[in-house]
Enzyme design. Sequence first.
Site, short mmCIF file in Angstrom:
data_model
loop_
_atom_site.label_atom_id
_atom_site.label_comp_id
_atom_site.label_asym_id
_atom_site.label_seq_id
_atom_site.Cartn_x
_atom_site.Cartn_y
_atom_site.Cartn_z
CG ASP A 39 41.60 19.13 17.35
OD1 ASP A 39 41.72 17.85 17.26
OD2 ASP A 39 40.83 19.76 16.85
CB VAL A 40 44.45 18.13 13.05
CG1 VAL A 40 44.46 18.17 11.47
CG2 VAL A 40 45.84 17.81 13.40
CG ASP A 41 40.16 16.32 11.83
OD1 ASP A 41 40.34 16.81 10.85
OD2 ASP A 41 40.29 15.37 12.60
CG MET A 69 34.31 16.53 17.48
SD MET A 69 35.88 16.24 18.20
CE MET A 69 35.78 14.57 18.36
N GLY A 70 30.94 16.66 21.03
CA GLY A 70 30.26 17.24 21.98
C GLY A 70 30.05 16.79 23.31
CB SER A 81 44.68 14.49 14.98
OG SER A 81 43.52 14.32 14.30
N GLY A 82 42.49 12.97 16.82
CA GLY A 82 41.96 11.75 16.88
C GLY A 82 41.39 11.23 15.08
CE LYS A 106 42.50 14.71 20.27
NZ LYS A 106 42.10 16.16 19.56
CG ASP A 146 37.31 21.47 17.29
OD1 ASP A 146 36.02 20.96 17.26
OD2 ASP A 146 38.33 21.00 17.32
CB THR A 162 38.79 14.45 22.57
OG1 THR A 162 38.84 15.31 21.43
CG2 THR A 162 37.70 13.62 22.50
#
Length: 224
Positions: A19-21, A51-52, A108-109, A157, A178, A181
Amino acid sequence: MDKQGTINVLKQADAVCLDVDSTVCEDEGIDALATYCGVGQQVKEWTNQAMGGSATFQESFEARLKIINPSCETVKKFLESHSPLLTPGVKEFVNLLRSKGCDVYLVSGGIMEIIEPVAALLDIPKENVFANRLKYFYSGEFAGFDKTCPTSRSGGKPVVVEKLKKQHGYQRLVMIGDGVTDMEACPPADAFIGFGVNVQRKAVKEKSKWFALSFQEIINVLKE
C-alpha cells in the site's frame, strides 16, 4: 496462519504488494492534496471512515474528490510543491526484496499522478503500479475518476492481487498495508502484514497475525 506462518511466507515470497498512503509514505496523498486546496479537515474525516471500514472506499473516494475538485493545473502545481514523504526504511526494504528476486508492486487507492513520483524514488516500474486515474474535461477542470480501475472501490485490491497471481504464477504473494482495504486482499494474497508506523487502525491491529511497527522490524526478520 499465525505470525510465524506469515514470516515464513514473507521469507519465501516471490512478490510483495505495498500500500502507499500511510505505508510506503508517511502521509495520505489525497489528504495532502486536500490541505493544499484548503479543504484538508473535511477530506480527512472521509479518509478515516474509508480506512477504518465504516464507509465503502468508492463512496469515500468520490466524496473526497468532489470536495477537492482538483483541476489538472491544481494537481500539477501540487506535485511541484510536494515531494513524497517516504516512510523510513522503505527504500532499503524494497532493495532487499529485489536482491532476493522478489517482485515489488505498489497497490494503492490513491491518485496515480501522486503515486508515480513515489514509484520513481523506489525504482519501481510504472507497470508495477496500480492506482486511480483522474479524468479531466478539455478545459482541464476535474471530470471525475476512472471507475474501471479496480482500486477505486472496496474489494479492488484483491482483484489486483488475483490478477497478478494468475498473470505471473506467484506462489507466495504478501500484501502489506495499514488499512482495511489492504487486509481484504488476503486472500487471495498468501499472507498479510498490518503496518502501524504512521497510523494504527483498530480493526487492522486486532485482526493482523503480524502487525509491524517499522520497516526495520520487517527487514530484521528477513535478514535472520
